[in-house]
Design a protein around this motif. Sequence first.
Motif, PDB file in Angstrom:
ATOM      1  N   VAL A   1     -22.415  25.471  35.518  1.00 47.30           N
ATOM      2  CA  VAL A   1     -22.253  25.196  34.100  1.00 47.30           C
ATOM      3  C   VAL A   1     -20.837  24.694  33.836  1.00 47.30           C
ATOM      4  O   VAL A   1     -19.855  25.304  34.273  1.00 47.30           O
ATOM      5  CB  VAL A   1     -22.514  26.464  33.267  1.00 47.30           C
ATOM      6  N   SER A   2     -20.737  23.572  33.107  1.00 45.18           N
ATOM      7  CA  SER A   2     -19.436  22.993  32.765  1.00 45.18           C
ATOM      8  C   SER A   2     -19.357  22.794  31.256  1.00 45.18           C
ATOM      9  O   SER A   2     -20.291  22.282  30.645  1.00 45.18           O
ATOM     10  CB  SER A   2     -19.246  21.660  33.482  1.00 45.18           C
ATOM     11  N   PHE A   3     -18.221  23.176  30.690  1.00 41.28           N
ATOM     12  CA  PHE A   3     -18.040  23.107  29.247  1.00 41.28           C
ATOM     13  C   PHE A   3     -17.109  21.981  28.809  1.00 41.28           C
ATOM     14  O   PHE A   3     -16.901  21.786  27.617  1.00 41.28           O
ATOM     15  CB  PHE A   3     -17.497  24.445  28.724  1.00 41.28           C
ATOM     16  N   SER A   4     -16.546  21.249  29.766  1.00 38.33           N
ATOM     17  CA  SER A   4     -15.636  20.152  29.437  1.00 38.33           C
ATOM     18  C   SER A   4     -15.603  19.166  30.587  1.00 38.33           C
ATOM     19  O   SER A   4     -16.068  19.465  31.703  1.00 38.33           O
ATOM     20  CB  SER A   4     -14.220  20.682  29.175  1.00 38.33           C
TER      21      SER A   4
ATOM     22  N   PHE B   1     -16.144  19.680  34.783  1.00 40.84           N
ATOM     23  CA  PHE B   1     -17.008  18.883  35.654  1.00 40.84           C
ATOM     24  C   PHE B   1     -16.248  18.503  36.923  1.00 40.84           C
ATOM     25  O   PHE B   1     -16.756  18.645  38.038  1.00 40.84           O
ATOM     26  CB  PHE B   1     -17.485  17.616  34.932  1.00 40.84           C
TER      27      PHE B   1
ATOM     28  N   ASN C   1     -24.038  15.474  35.746  1.00 43.17           N
ATOM     29  CA  ASN C   1     -24.292  14.729  34.510  1.00 43.17           C
ATOM     30  C   ASN C   1     -25.689  14.113  34.403  1.00 43.17           C
ATOM     31  O   ASN C   1     -25.860  13.076  33.756  1.00 43.17           O
ATOM     32  CB  ASN C   1     -23.264  13.599  34.344  1.00 43.17           C
TER      33      ASN C   1
ATOM     34  N   SER D   1     -27.932  15.092  32.605  1.00 42.45           N
ATOM     35  CA  SER D   1     -28.272  15.142  31.179  1.00 42.45           C
ATOM     36  C   SER D   1     -27.790  13.899  30.439  1.00 42.45           C
ATOM     37  O   SER D   1     -28.295  13.579  29.365  1.00 42.45           O
ATOM     38  CB  SER D   1     -27.669  16.383  30.529  1.00 42.45           C
TER      39      SER D   1
ATOM     40  N   ASP E   1     -23.750  20.503  35.292  1.00 42.61           N
ATOM     41  CA  ASP E   1     -24.129  19.979  33.980  1.00 42.61           C
ATOM     42  C   ASP E   1     -23.752  20.971  32.892  1.00 42.61           C
ATOM     43  O   ASP E   1     -23.179  22.025  33.165  1.00 42.61           O
ATOM     44  CB  ASP E   1     -25.620  19.645  33.941  1.00 42.61           C
ATOM     45  N   SER E   2     -24.105  20.620  31.678  1.00 42.80           N
ATOM     46  CA  SER E   2     -23.675  21.387  30.514  1.00 42.80           C
ATOM     47  C   SER E   2     -24.539  22.622  30.283  1.00 42.80           C
ATOM     48  O   SER E   2     -25.685  22.710  30.755  1.00 42.80           O
ATOM     49  CB  SER E   2     -23.724  20.507  29.263  1.00 42.80           C
TER      50      SER E   2
ATOM     51  N   SER F   1     -25.682  23.406  27.351  1.00 42.62           N
ATOM     52  CA  SER F   1     -26.724  23.022  26.396  1.00 42.62           C
ATOM     53  C   SER F   1     -27.935  22.432  27.118  1.00 42.62           C
ATOM     54  O   SER F   1     -29.083  22.700  26.745  1.00 42.62           O
ATOM     55  CB  SER F   1     -26.177  22.017  25.385  1.00 42.62           C
TER      56      SER F   1
END
Length: 207
Positions: A76-79, A83, A148, A150, A187-188, A190
């Motif tokens: 999980v990446s938030f920015s 990433f 990425n 998404s 990826d994110s 969300s």
Amino acid sequence: MSNDNVISFSDYLKKKEIKIHIDEQYFDALSEDIKNRPELIAWFNFQNFFNKHKLFLHNLYSLNRQNRNPNSGYFVSFSAEEFILNKNKIVEANEWLERQTILIDAKNATFKEMAKQLYGTSPKNIMEAWNMFQDTLLKSNNVIVISNISQSKIPSGKSDYVRYLIKINDNARIKGVNSKSDILFIDSASFLERSWDSIGPYINVCI
């Protein structure tokens, strides 16, 4: 809440007939109430900061070699910075684990363009693109890292693509093919939340 189904870690090992070799003092420390062992928290924080990716991937790969239904890893990446950090740390961890990494940046890429990044040549159609992924996953011990997805140009059903990619190795074991590869996603949060019903059962999450 009932504790009837709670067993100790040592009883779990006996039940599973898992044979381990471990320092007795270390095992005794883990057996004690963690509230009374603050040094364990310090050790965990140290490992989580410096070696989180190594520990996570070593555990994931080990379980995948043992289990009939291997999972993929989801970071999980938030920015944008996370990433990059996750990607670099995965490569570093795979080098430590003596695994070859294949990086695929899916941002603004079609599935055929993702396959080109994987294979080095452009597929003629979607079916050939899927064959490239299947060939790599079933015939190598490489680790494919897709970031990425998404934000890719896959027109719809991005989570379905993720699930189908994961299921290549999953279905291979059912058919008696002992695949030695692994696939990871960066990826994110969300996208993970939106896709959970589709991919949740097939992934281990690293935050």
